[in-house]
Design a protein around this motif. Structure first.
Motif, PDB file in Angstrom:
ATOM      1  N   PHE A 278     -21.596  20.877   3.103  1.00 15.21           N
ATOM      2  CA  PHE A 278     -22.569  20.017   2.430  1.00 15.21           C
ATOM      3  C   PHE A 278     -21.853  19.357   1.255  1.00 15.21           C
ATOM      4  CE2 PHE A 278     -25.405  22.310   5.011  1.00 15.21           C
ATOM      5  CZ  PHE A 278     -26.669  21.756   4.941  1.00 15.21           C
ATOM      6  N   ALA A 279     -21.846  18.046   1.245  1.00 18.31           N
ATOM      7  CA  ALA A 279     -21.187  17.300   0.178  1.00 18.31           C
ATOM      8  C   ALA A 279     -22.087  16.165  -0.264  1.00 18.31           C
ATOM      9  CB  ALA A 279     -19.834  16.759   0.657  1.00 18.31           C
ATOM     10  N   GLY A 280     -21.829  15.652  -1.447  1.00 14.31           N
ATOM     11  CA  GLY A 280     -22.630  14.533  -1.924  1.00 14.31           C
ATOM     12  C   GLY A 280     -22.302  14.165  -3.350  1.00 14.31           C
ATOM     13  N   ARG A 281     -22.708  12.988  -3.719  1.00 14.76           N
ATOM     14  CA  ARG A 281     -22.509  12.502  -5.067  1.00 14.76           C
ATOM     15  C   ARG A 281     -23.291  13.385  -6.045  1.00 14.76           C
ATOM     16  NH1 ARG A 281     -20.696   7.635  -7.073  1.00 14.76           N
ATOM     17  NH2 ARG A 281     -21.586   6.967  -9.067  1.00 14.76           N
TER      18      ARG A 281
ATOM     19  N   ASP B 297     -21.004  24.845   0.405  1.00 10.81           N
ATOM     20  CA  ASP B 297     -21.466  23.908  -0.610  1.00 10.81           C
ATOM     21  C   ASP B 297     -20.258  23.427  -1.418  1.00 10.81           C
ATOM     22  OD1 ASP B 297     -22.908  22.497  -2.485  1.00 10.81           O
ATOM     23  OD2 ASP B 297     -23.647  24.269  -3.545  1.00 10.81           O
ATOM     24  N   LEU B 298     -19.932  22.149  -1.279  1.00  9.69           N
ATOM     25  CA  LEU B 298     -18.769  21.575  -1.954  1.00  9.69           C
ATOM     26  C   LEU B 298     -19.168  20.964  -3.299  1.00  9.69           C
ATOM     27  CD1 LEU B 298     -17.107  19.796   1.110  1.00  9.69           C
ATOM     28  CD2 LEU B 298     -16.504  22.018   0.113  1.00  9.69           C
ATOM     29  N   PRO B 299     -18.228  20.871  -4.238  1.00 17.57           N
ATOM     30  CA  PRO B 299     -18.545  20.269  -5.542  1.00 17.57           C
ATOM     31  C   PRO B 299     -19.040  18.840  -5.397  1.00 17.57           C
ATOM     32  CG  PRO B 299     -16.414  21.392  -5.610  1.00 17.57           C
ATOM     33  CD  PRO B 299     -16.840  21.358  -4.168  1.00 17.57           C
ATOM     34  N   GLY B 300     -20.008  18.466  -6.217  1.00 15.78           N
ATOM     35  CA  GLY B 300     -20.477  17.087  -6.236  1.00 15.78           C
ATOM     36  C   GLY B 300     -19.384  16.168  -6.747  1.00 15.78           C
ATOM     37  N   TYR B 301     -19.420  14.932  -6.324  1.00 13.06           N
ATOM     38  CA  TYR B 301     -18.374  13.995  -6.718  1.00 13.06           C
ATOM     39  C   TYR B 301     -18.975  12.759  -7.367  1.00 13.06           C
ATOM     40  CZ  TYR B 301     -19.709  11.982  -2.163  1.00 13.06           C
ATOM     41  OH  TYR B 301     -20.413  11.478  -1.104  1.00 13.06           O
ATOM     42  N   GLY B 302     -18.152  12.062  -8.157  1.00 12.27           N
ATOM     43  CA  GLY B 302     -18.551  10.755  -8.664  1.00 12.27           C
ATOM     44  C   GLY B 302     -19.217  10.733 -10.013  1.00 12.27           C
ATOM     45  N   TYR B 303     -19.241  11.857 -10.740  1.00 16.74           N
ATOM     46  CA  TYR B 303     -19.891  11.823 -12.049  1.00 16.74           C
ATOM     47  C   TYR B 303     -18.916  11.300 -13.094  1.00 16.74           C
ATOM     48  CZ  TYR B 303     -22.756  13.198 -16.026  1.00 16.74           C
ATOM     49  OH  TYR B 303     -23.511  13.182 -17.176  1.00 16.74           O
ATOM     50  N   ALA B 304     -19.248  10.185 -13.709  1.00 18.46           N
ATOM     51  CA  ALA B 304     -18.310   9.449 -14.558  1.00 18.46           C
ATOM     52  C   ALA B 304     -17.873  10.232 -15.789  1.00 18.46           C
ATOM     53  CB  ALA B 304     -18.938   8.125 -14.985  1.00 18.46           C
TER      54      ALA B 304
ATOM     55  N   ARG C  75     -30.159   5.073  -3.506  1.00 17.17           N
ATOM     56  CA  ARG C  75     -28.803   4.541  -3.717  1.00 17.17           C
ATOM     57  C   ARG C  75     -27.860   5.073  -2.646  1.00 17.17           C
ATOM     58  NH1 ARG C  75     -31.031   5.684  -8.550  1.00 17.17           N
ATOM     59  NH2 ARG C  75     -30.309   7.845  -8.447  1.00 17.17           N
ATOM     60  N   PRO C  76     -28.111   4.801  -1.371  1.00 16.09           N
ATOM     61  CA  PRO C  76     -27.242   5.344  -0.315  1.00 16.09           C
ATOM     62  C   PRO C  76     -25.949   4.541  -0.158  1.00 16.09           C
ATOM     63  CG  PRO C  76     -28.971   4.024   0.665  1.00 16.09           C
ATOM     64  CD  PRO C  76     -29.252   4.048  -0.820  1.00 16.09           C
ATOM     65  N   PHE C  77     -24.947   5.180   0.416  1.00 17.55           N
ATOM     66  CA  PHE C  77     -23.682   4.533   0.762  1.00 17.55           C
ATOM     67  C   PHE C  77     -23.013   3.850  -0.430  1.00 17.55           C
ATOM     68  CE2 PHE C  77     -25.774   4.757   4.967  1.00 17.55           C
ATOM     69  CZ  PHE C  77     -24.800   5.495   5.626  1.00 17.55           C
ATOM     70  N   THR C  78     -22.775   4.636  -1.472  1.00 16.62           N
ATOM     71  CA  THR C  78     -21.944   4.141  -2.568  1.00 16.62           C
ATOM     72  C   THR C  78     -20.497   4.070  -2.068  1.00 16.62           C
ATOM     73  OG1 THR C  78     -21.407   6.342  -3.422  1.00 16.62           O
ATOM     74  CG2 THR C  78     -23.451   5.309  -4.228  1.00 16.62           C
ATOM     75  N   ASP C  79     -19.624   3.490  -2.875  1.00 20.52           N
ATOM     76  CA  ASP C  79     -18.209   3.404  -2.487  1.00 20.52           C
ATOM     77  C   ASP C  79     -17.618   4.785  -2.253  1.00 20.52           C
ATOM     78  OD1 ASP C  79     -18.274   0.659  -2.604  1.00 20.52           O
ATOM     79  OD2 ASP C  79     -17.400   0.531  -4.617  1.00 20.52           O
ATOM     80  N   LEU C  80     -18.011   5.757  -3.084  1.00 21.12           N
ATOM     81  CA  LEU C  80     -17.482   7.115  -2.919  1.00 21.12           C
ATOM     82  C   LEU C  80     -18.031   7.775  -1.658  1.00 21.12           C
ATOM     83  CD1 LEU C  80     -17.498   8.383  -6.604  1.00 21.12           C
ATOM     84  CD2 LEU C  80     -15.502   7.907  -5.177  1.00 21.12           C
ATOM     85  N   ASP C  81     -19.275   7.466  -1.299  1.00 21.32           N
ATOM     86  CA  ASP C  81     -19.822   7.982  -0.039  1.00 21.32           C
ATOM     87  C   ASP C  81     -19.028   7.417   1.140  1.00 21.32           C
ATOM     88  OD1 ASP C  81     -21.884   9.382  -1.332  1.00 21.32           O
ATOM     89  OD2 ASP C  81     -23.179   7.609  -1.342  1.00 21.32           O
ATOM     90  N   ARG C  82     -18.723   6.147   1.089  1.00 20.49           N
ATOM     91  CA  ARG C  82     -17.936   5.525   2.161  1.00 20.49           C
ATOM     92  C   ARG C  82     -16.538   6.140   2.234  1.00 20.49           C
ATOM     93  NH1 ARG C  82     -20.029   0.810  -0.428  1.00 20.49           N
ATOM     94  NH2 ARG C  82     -21.879  -0.003   0.650  1.00 20.49           N
ATOM     95  N   GLN C  83     -15.964   6.434   1.068  1.00 19.89           N
ATOM     96  CA  GLN C  83     -14.650   7.069   1.050  1.00 19.89           C
ATOM     97  C   GLN C  83     -14.712   8.457   1.684  1.00 19.89           C
ATOM     98  OE1 GLN C  83     -13.019   7.992  -2.861  1.00 19.89           O
ATOM     99  NE2 GLN C  83     -10.952   7.598  -2.132  1.00 19.89           N
ATOM    100  N   MET C  84     -15.770   9.201   1.369  1.00 12.63           N
ATOM    101  CA  MET C  84     -15.949  10.533   1.952  1.00 12.63           C
ATOM    102  C   MET C  84     -16.060  10.438   3.478  1.00 12.63           C
ATOM    103  SD  MET C  84     -16.337  13.796   1.587  1.00 12.63           S
ATOM    104  CE  MET C  84     -16.588  13.980  -0.183  1.00 12.63           C
TER     105      MET C  84
END
Length: 217
Positions: free
Chosen positions: A29-32, A76-83, A118-127
């Protein structure tokens, strides 16, 4: 019988090398950050505090493994994309995620959590691009769908399907609401197919929007 019910915490590790060797299939399970990943896991497991839900995005920094009653594992993987997370930490997490998703041999598939607003951000596409190279399936949960009206849900789902069709990979998706407990059966059907020795049966698309604001509940 529910696939995720009675999942139990097994281990937290700071790197994929710390995960126990296992031939049992795993579902990642992964996600922003702040997309609702921990809430989704808790909802699927029927447990309010199985996965830690933080009010501070980017708080989860470890890989957490939960064992399912059928022997498989939910990872459960770490969330990504938090500035606001330091750049060095973001790079470490990126390497952690990419290594696990592309190198873990017993990984059966990826459940990608995306906020329906807010689906399919750039980071989601990268994942997705990272994981698609493995040839394994990706199932996207468009979470927090209860925050959308029925018409908004229909529009978001249509646009998300079009986006998914334009990307490389075996991608399916659905609406999901942890608050309303909606979409659980669909997730179980998809993931159950991954864990089965038989080929996965097609999963029908959701056709009825979940109750959202302005939808009478």
């Amino acid at each position: 019988m529910s696939l995720f019910r009675h999942a139990v915490f097994e281990i937290s590790v700071a790197s994929p090398a710390g995960l126990p060797f296992s031939n049992a299939p795993e579902v990642a399970f992964a996600g922003r950050s702040n997309a609702g990943k921990s809430s989704a896991i808790n909802t699927l497991a029927g447990h309010t505090r199985l996965a830690y839900v933080s009010k501070t995005p980017g708080r989860t920094q470890l890989i957490n493994l939960f064992r399912l009653k059928n022997g498989a594992a939910l990872v459960d993987l770490p969330g990504y994309g938090y500035a606001e997370v330091p750049a060095a930490v973001r790079r470490q997490w990126q390497g952690l995620l990419e290594h696990y998703l592309t190198q873990r041999e017993n990984l059966a598939g990826l459940v990608l959590i995306m906020d329906a607003r807010r689906p399919f951000t750039d980071l989601d596409r990268q994942m997705i691009a990272w994981f698609a190279s493995t040839g394994k399936p990706i199932h996207c949960l468009l979470t927090k769908s209860d925050k959308l009206t029925n018409q908004e849900q229909i529009k978001v789902l249509r646009a998300a399907k079009a986006e998914a069709a334009s990307l490389t990979g075996d991608i399916s998706l659905q609406l999901f609401s942890s608050l309303k407990k909606k979409g659980i059966e669909e997730v179980e059907k998809v993931v159950g197919g991954w864990l089965s020795s038989e080929d996965q049966a097609p999963v029908s698309d959701p056709v009825t929007p979940f109750p959202g604001k302005g939808a009478g509940g």
